[in-house]
Design an enzyme around this catalytic site. Sequence first.
Site, PDB file in Angstrom:
ATOM      1  N   HIS A 280     -10.723  -6.537  -4.152  1.00 60.97           N
ATOM      2  CA  HIS A 280      -9.461  -6.523  -3.413  1.00 60.97           C
ATOM      3  C   HIS A 280      -9.701  -6.966  -1.980  1.00 60.97           C
ATOM      4  O   HIS A 280     -10.677  -6.573  -1.344  1.00 60.97           O
ATOM      5  CB  HIS A 280      -8.779  -5.148  -3.450  1.00 60.97           C
TER       6      HIS A 280
ATOM      7  N   HIS B 102      -8.262  -6.986   1.772  1.00 63.24           N
ATOM      8  CA  HIS B 102      -7.346  -6.362   2.715  1.00 63.24           C
ATOM      9  C   HIS B 102      -6.842  -7.417   3.702  1.00 63.24           C
ATOM     10  O   HIS B 102      -7.639  -8.170   4.262  1.00 63.24           O
ATOM     11  CB  HIS B 102      -8.052  -5.263   3.532  1.00 63.24           C
TER      12      HIS B 102
ATOM     13  N   ASN C 270       0.816  -1.209   0.000  1.00 63.11           N
ATOM     14  CA  ASN C 270       0.000   0.000   0.000  1.00 63.11           C
ATOM     15  C   ASN C 270       0.848   1.256   0.000  1.00 63.11           C
ATOM     16  O   ASN C 270       1.947   1.274   0.566  1.00 63.11           O
ATOM     17  CB  ASN C 270      -0.885   0.038   1.248  1.00 63.11           C
TER      18      ASN C 270
ATOM     19  N   GLN D  40     -14.652  -5.281   0.767  1.00 61.45           N
ATOM     20  CA  GLN D  40     -15.786  -4.377   0.597  1.00 61.45           C
ATOM     21  C   GLN D  40     -16.316  -4.628  -0.810  1.00 61.45           C
ATOM     22  O   GLN D  40     -15.778  -4.115  -1.790  1.00 61.45           O
ATOM     23  CB  GLN D  40     -15.334  -2.928   0.809  1.00 61.45           C
TER      24      GLN D  40
ATOM     25  N   HIS E 278     -12.648  -2.833  -8.218  1.00 59.30           N
ATOM     26  CA  HIS E 278     -11.811  -3.994  -8.527  1.00 59.30           C
ATOM     27  C   HIS E 278     -11.749  -4.805  -7.239  1.00 59.30           C
ATOM     28  O   HIS E 278     -11.372  -4.270  -6.188  1.00 59.30           O
ATOM     29  CB  HIS E 278     -10.411  -3.533  -8.960  1.00 59.30           C
TER      30      HIS E 278
END
Length: 242
Positions: free
Chosen positions: A166, A168, A97, A153, A164
């Site tokens: 993803h 976490h 990140n 999410q 897209h």
Amino acid sequence: RCRPSFLPPNTTNRPTLAFRDDNRRRRKTSTVNNDGSGPPPRTPRDDATNTRIVPLQMTSPPATTAAVAAATLLFGKFKISPEQIFYATNLTAAIVNLRPIVPGHVLVIPKRVTPRLHELSDEEYVDLWRSVRTIQRKLEEYYNAAGSNVAVQDGVVAGQSVPHVHVHILPRVQGDFERNDDVYDELQDWAPKVEHGKKKEGGLVVLEDGERRDRTMQEMEDESRVYRGLLDGKGHDGESKL
């Protein structure tokens, strides 16, 4: 047997064959010299249609390399630099990140830009979660974390900031947040630029809004290099991918 459609049966103007007086077709034999030279082997034919049998050539896709992955990998509309990629399979990639919430906060994404989980193929879905399991275990070992938040999410109404899929992964240690549930508030506000935490002995310090900053590319490269070392540059199937 397979008969390519572009080779129609030769049903007319067949050559007249010479037969011996016993009505048996004379077979011709090929002469092969000691050095291996000689006429090439005859192409097999379908006796019923007198057409050549052409074997299908099955080719495998080229193996994924870091250069190929970096040249094609997007996170939504964002182009991902090769330095940010620390793990990859044929279908999945993991990236560091720019401003992680806690140390070790990374993203695992399908290589194909796909907004929703249900739009992934079965192969992509399984590969994604197998990759998450592999990466989570290694990061927890590295950060001596007792657990992790693993979050998706899925859709705009769920707080998805980039269209897209993803996942976490946030390694967690005791006392990293004053209130444990604060991590969900941070995830709710997360975007490609999120706060950066720093590690300290016995826990994590989560920076205040005014202290947030983007990390340099060199910092991200260094982090990615460390994670590559943890994973030995291999995917969950043991095949080298980076």
